[in-house]
Design a protein around this motif. Sequence first.
Motif, mmCIF file in Angstrom:
data_model
loop_
_atom_site.group_PDB
_atom_site.id
_atom_site.type_symbol
_atom_site.label_atom_id
_atom_site.label_comp_id
_atom_site.label_asym_id
_atom_site.label_seq_id
_atom_site.Cartn_x
_atom_site.Cartn_y
_atom_site.Cartn_z
ATOM 1 N N ILE A 119 0.829 -1.205 0.000
ATOM 2 C CA ILE A 119 0.000 0.000 0.000
ATOM 3 C C ILE A 119 0.867 1.260 0.000
ATOM 4 C CG2 ILE A 119 -1.641 1.342 1.388
ATOM 5 C CD1 ILE A 119 -2.738 -1.420 2.334
ATOM 6 N N PHE A 120 1.834 1.303 0.930
ATOM 7 C CA PHE A 120 2.634 2.523 1.073
ATOM 8 C C PHE A 120 3.465 2.813 -0.180
ATOM 9 C CE2 PHE A 120 2.628 2.138 5.922
ATOM 10 C CZ PHE A 120 1.596 3.050 6.014
ATOM 11 N N TYR A 121 3.910 1.765 -0.860
ATOM 12 C CA TYR A 121 4.767 1.977 -2.026
ATOM 13 C C TYR A 121 4.015 1.818 -3.338
ATOM 14 C CZ TYR A 121 8.770 2.302 1.016
ATOM 15 O OH TYR A 121 9.658 2.730 1.958
ATOM 16 N N ASN A 122 2.687 1.699 -3.270
ATOM 17 C CA ASN A 122 1.862 1.535 -4.467
ATOM 18 C C ASN A 122 2.427 0.493 -5.416
ATOM 19 O OD1 ASN A 122 -0.217 3.499 -3.983
ATOM 20 N ND2 ASN A 122 1.430 5.012 -4.131
ATOM 21 N N LEU A 123 2.740 -0.676 -4.869
ATOM 22 C CA LEU A 123 3.473 -1.660 -5.662
ATOM 23 C C LEU A 123 2.536 -2.464 -6.529
ATOM 24 C CD1 LEU A 123 6.142 -3.070 -3.248
ATOM 25 C CD2 LEU A 123 6.429 -1.465 -5.103
ATOM 26 N N HIS A 124 3.072 -2.790 -7.695
ATOM 27 C CA HIS A 124 2.359 -3.662 -8.617
ATOM 28 C C HIS A 124 3.446 -4.600 -9.141
ATOM 29 C CE1 HIS A 124 0.025 -5.087 -11.946
ATOM 30 N NE2 HIS A 124 0.941 -4.660 -12.789
ATOM 31 N N ILE A 125 3.360 -5.882 -8.775
ATOM 32 C CA ILE A 125 4.469 -6.789 -9.073
ATOM 33 C C ILE A 125 4.485 -7.164 -10.548
ATOM 34 C CG2 ILE A 125 5.508 -9.020 -8.517
ATOM 35 C CD1 ILE A 125 4.184 -8.757 -5.741
ATOM 36 N N GLU A 126 5.601 -6.855 -11.224
ATOM 37 C CA GLU A 126 5.701 -7.111 -12.669
ATOM 38 C C GLU A 126 6.212 -8.518 -12.962
ATOM 39 O OE1 GLU A 126 5.061 -4.838 -15.103
ATOM 40 O OE2 GLU A 126 4.703 -3.051 -13.900
ATOM 41 N N GLY A 127 7.111 -9.027 -12.098
ATOM 42 C CA GLY A 127 7.719 -10.335 -12.352
ATOM 43 C C GLY A 127 6.875 -11.462 -11.771
ATOM 44 N N GLN A 128 7.537 -12.608 -11.541
ATOM 45 C CA GLN A 128 6.820 -13.756 -10.989
ATOM 46 C C GLN A 128 6.750 -13.633 -9.483
ATOM 47 O OE1 GLN A 128 9.719 -16.074 -13.130
ATOM 48 N NE2 GLN A 128 8.103 -17.503 -13.682
ATOM 49 N N ALA A 129 5.555 -13.324 -8.978
ATOM 50 C CA ALA A 129 5.410 -13.028 -7.551
ATOM 51 C C ALA A 129 5.730 -14.224 -6.673
ATOM 52 C CB ALA A 129 3.993 -12.546 -7.269
ATOM 53 N N TRP A 130 5.472 -15.440 -7.169
ATOM 54 C CA TRP A 130 5.685 -16.622 -6.313
ATOM 55 C C TRP A 130 7.147 -16.804 -5.950
ATOM 56 C CZ3 TRP A 130 8.816 -20.619 -7.907
ATOM 57 C CH2 TRP A 130 9.143 -20.663 -9.271
ATOM 58 N N LEU A 131 8.055 -16.238 -6.759
ATOM 59 C CA LEU A 131 9.479 -16.369 -6.437
ATOM 60 C C LEU A 131 9.832 -15.658 -5.129
ATOM 61 C CD1 LEU A 131 11.294 -16.047 -9.864
ATOM 62 C CD2 LEU A 131 11.295 -17.995 -8.321
ATOM 63 N N LEU A 132 9.006 -14.643 -4.768
ATOM 64 C CA LEU A 132 9.244 -13.962 -3.493
ATOM 65 C C LEU A 132 9.151 -14.944 -2.334
ATOM 66 C CD1 LEU A 132 7.338 -10.583 -3.785
ATOM 67 C CD2 LEU A 132 9.792 -10.924 -3.599
ATOM 68 N N ALA A 133 8.295 -15.959 -2.495
ATOM 69 C CA ALA A 133 8.134 -16.978 -1.448
ATOM 70 C C ALA A 133 9.398 -17.820 -1.307
ATOM 71 C CB ALA A 133 6.945 -17.866 -1.752
ATOM 72 N N LEU A 134 10.320 -17.697 -2.251
ATOM 73 C CA LEU A 134 11.605 -18.403 -2.172
ATOM 74 C C LEU A 134 12.691 -17.454 -1.669
ATOM 75 C CD1 LEU A 134 11.957 -21.319 -3.080
ATOM 76 C CD2 LEU A 134 12.941 -20.473 -5.204
ATOM 77 N N VAL A 135 12.661 -16.220 -2.213
ATOM 78 C CA VAL A 135 13.724 -15.258 -1.908
ATOM 79 C C VAL A 135 13.669 -14.825 -0.442
ATOM 80 C CG1 VAL A 135 14.576 -12.947 -2.394
ATOM 81 C CG2 VAL A 135 13.818 -14.398 -4.259
ATOM 82 N N LEU A 136 12.469 -14.443 0.019
ATOM 83 C CA LEU A 136 12.384 -13.903 1.378
ATOM 84 C C LEU A 136 12.771 -14.935 2.439
ATOM 85 C CD1 LEU A 136 9.328 -11.513 1.139
ATOM 86 C CD2 LEU A 136 11.756 -10.986 1.054
ATOM 87 N N PRO A 137 12.257 -16.186 2.382
ATOM 88 C CA PRO A 137 12.707 -17.156 3.395
ATOM 89 C C PRO A 137 14.208 -17.425 3.329
ATOM 90 C CG PRO A 137 10.719 -17.941 2.340
ATOM 91 C CD PRO A 137 11.163 -16.741 1.572
ATOM 92 N N LEU A 138 14.771 -17.518 2.118
ATOM 93 C CA LEU A 138 16.217 -17.776 2.012
ATOM 94 C C LEU A 138 17.024 -16.629 2.621
ATOM 95 C CD1 LEU A 138 16.603 -19.333 -1.552
ATOM 96 C CD2 LEU A 138 17.029 -20.444 0.622
ATOM 97 N N GLY A 139 16.607 -15.394 2.300
ATOM 98 C CA GLY A 139 17.300 -14.233 2.854
ATOM 99 C C GLY A 139 17.142 -14.163 4.364
ATOM 100 N N THR A 140 15.922 -14.443 4.837
ATOM 101 C CA THR A 140 15.671 -14.395 6.280
ATOM 102 C C THR A 140 16.491 -15.461 7.003
ATOM 103 O OG1 THR A 140 13.442 -13.693 5.754
ATOM 104 C CG2 THR A 140 13.839 -14.374 8.000
ATOM 105 N N TRP A 141 16.576 -16.642 6.387
ATOM 106 C CA TRP A 141 17.371 -17.708 7.010
ATOM 107 C C TRP A 141 18.839 -17.267 7.131
ATOM 108 C CZ3 TRP A 141 16.070 -22.182 9.425
ATOM 109 C CH2 TRP A 141 17.128 -23.038 9.758
ATOM 110 N N ALA A 142 19.376 -16.646 6.066
ATOM 111 C CA ALA A 142 20.766 -16.172 6.101
ATOM 112 C C ALA A 142 20.946 -15.187 7.252
ATOM 113 C CB ALA A 142 21.127 -15.510 4.771
ATOM 114 N N LEU A 143 19.976 -14.276 7.385
ATOM 115 C CA LEU A 143 20.069 -13.244 8.419
ATOM 116 C C LEU A 143 19.964 -13.854 9.816
ATOM 117 C CD1 LEU A 143 20.020 -10.200 9.076
ATOM 118 C CD2 LEU A 143 17.551 -10.337 9.004
ATOM 119 N N VAL A 144 18.958 -14.695 10.015
ATOM 120 C CA VAL A 144 18.690 -15.223 11.352
ATOM 121 C C VAL A 144 19.767 -16.247 11.746
ATOM 122 C CG1 VAL A 144 17.053 -16.523 12.735
ATOM 123 C CG2 VAL A 144 16.244 -14.751 11.210
ATOM 124 N N GLY A 145 20.180 -17.096 10.788
ATOM 125 C CA GLY A 145 21.209 -18.093 11.095
ATOM 126 C C GLY A 145 22.488 -17.442 11.576
#
Lengths: 222, 236
Positions: A119-145
């Motif tokens: 909402i705040f960034y008025n985002l409209h996803i142009e690419g494949q949105a489902w890939l975010l479900a891969l990127v965010l957990p992988l990045g979060t795991w790197a950070l938290v680990g």
Amino acid sequence: MPRALWTHLVKDLRIELRSLDAFVSMLFFSLLVVVLFSIAFDPHGDFSREIAGGVLSVATMFASVSALNQAWAREIRHQVIDAQRMAPTPGAELFLAKVIANFLFVSVVQVILAPFFLIFYNLHIEGQAWLLALVLPLGTWALVGNGIFFAALSIRSRNRELLLSLILFPIFIPALLAMVRATTSILTGDGDPTLWIKLLLGYDIIFTTASLLLFDVVFHAE
Amino acid sequence: MKKAAIGLYVAITVALLGWAFYQAIYVAPEEQTMHEVQRIFYYHVPSFIAAFLFFAVSFASSVCFLAFRHSRPNWAQASDAWALAGAEVGVVFCTVGLITGPLWGRRAWGIWWTWDARLTTTLVLWLIYVSYLLLRRFAAGPQVQTLAAVLGIFGALDVPIVYMSNRWWRTQHPAPVFGGGPDSGIKDPAMLHAFLWNILAWLAWGVLILALRYHVERQHQKFAAQEAQAALDDTN
């Protein structure tokens, strides 16, 4: 699942469920970062898509530090940490339980934050949105680990809360870059995020292995 | 005898530094496209070679510390001193390289800094080793050596990943001068000599500082051990 890991995980989840300390502080902090960035950069149109990936990653990074600091500091009270040191179970299980618990907290915060973000960034996803479900957990795991590992490393030092950020952020830089690049290319639809996802996966494997191998050394350092 | 050898080594190092300066500034010919400013190359590259070498010393010593910390305490203490000395001297050389780089880049590329693979990697490497030194400063007590050794290993693991990630991102720095293909390598023998003399001189200087820092740290460890022993004797 090994029993010690399960016990530690259930204990951490139960404490968090009853107090919601880490969760509330992380959620509010990341919301603040998102609002502050949108005031500072006034995002609109294509520009907001270009910076959104970076803002989301940095917001997660700053917010999770508060939870990571709590993860071990909480165990100091009543000498729980000494009991954990003396327990005849592998330290790797304790480490993994903490990582899984905090990974869940940060992921829940991200899921709740996502609509505000769109909402705040008025985002409209142009690419494949489902890939975010891969990127965010992988990045979060790197950070938290890495974060849980370095929090255990800095727990007995002066300025431990500051020290965690000082040693975590430089090591986290390549994962942050990969996370930001992948998210940006998914949001804008330019370029292929596969390479960055592979890099994140490689980073996670290398550092999780190293952490599991070296955790006992750090935890029992005397 | 030992003092004489050290004195001789210091004298040779200072003479080498003077000779290398003469080679770089007066003997090496002017470069065709960059002119005089190219001479900063004779300081920029040797600094980084020294920095990477000393970081490698720090990493190897960190591994040795963890390997020997139970079986051979004396070796472990020596490894820890080498790890600290390597990181400190490496950070100094890396800082010199990071300062000379933008000075050169401003004239050669027209910009002070760019986020290309090698610049970013070096900056991150510098950040990691500064955080290593901060950990050594903030963490107190005997466990600091173990913690620092672990962080040294993590930092070294990170470097190839940082390099690869930035290579995929963007690259502006010139291709490697050596081993970069059939056209690489310094063609002018006078330039090559000046370059090699500078590497030798700065490495000799770096090793001298490294050895001094190692010696100071060993003395420090000895005093700490003596103090601990004295405190034990008092309580008995």
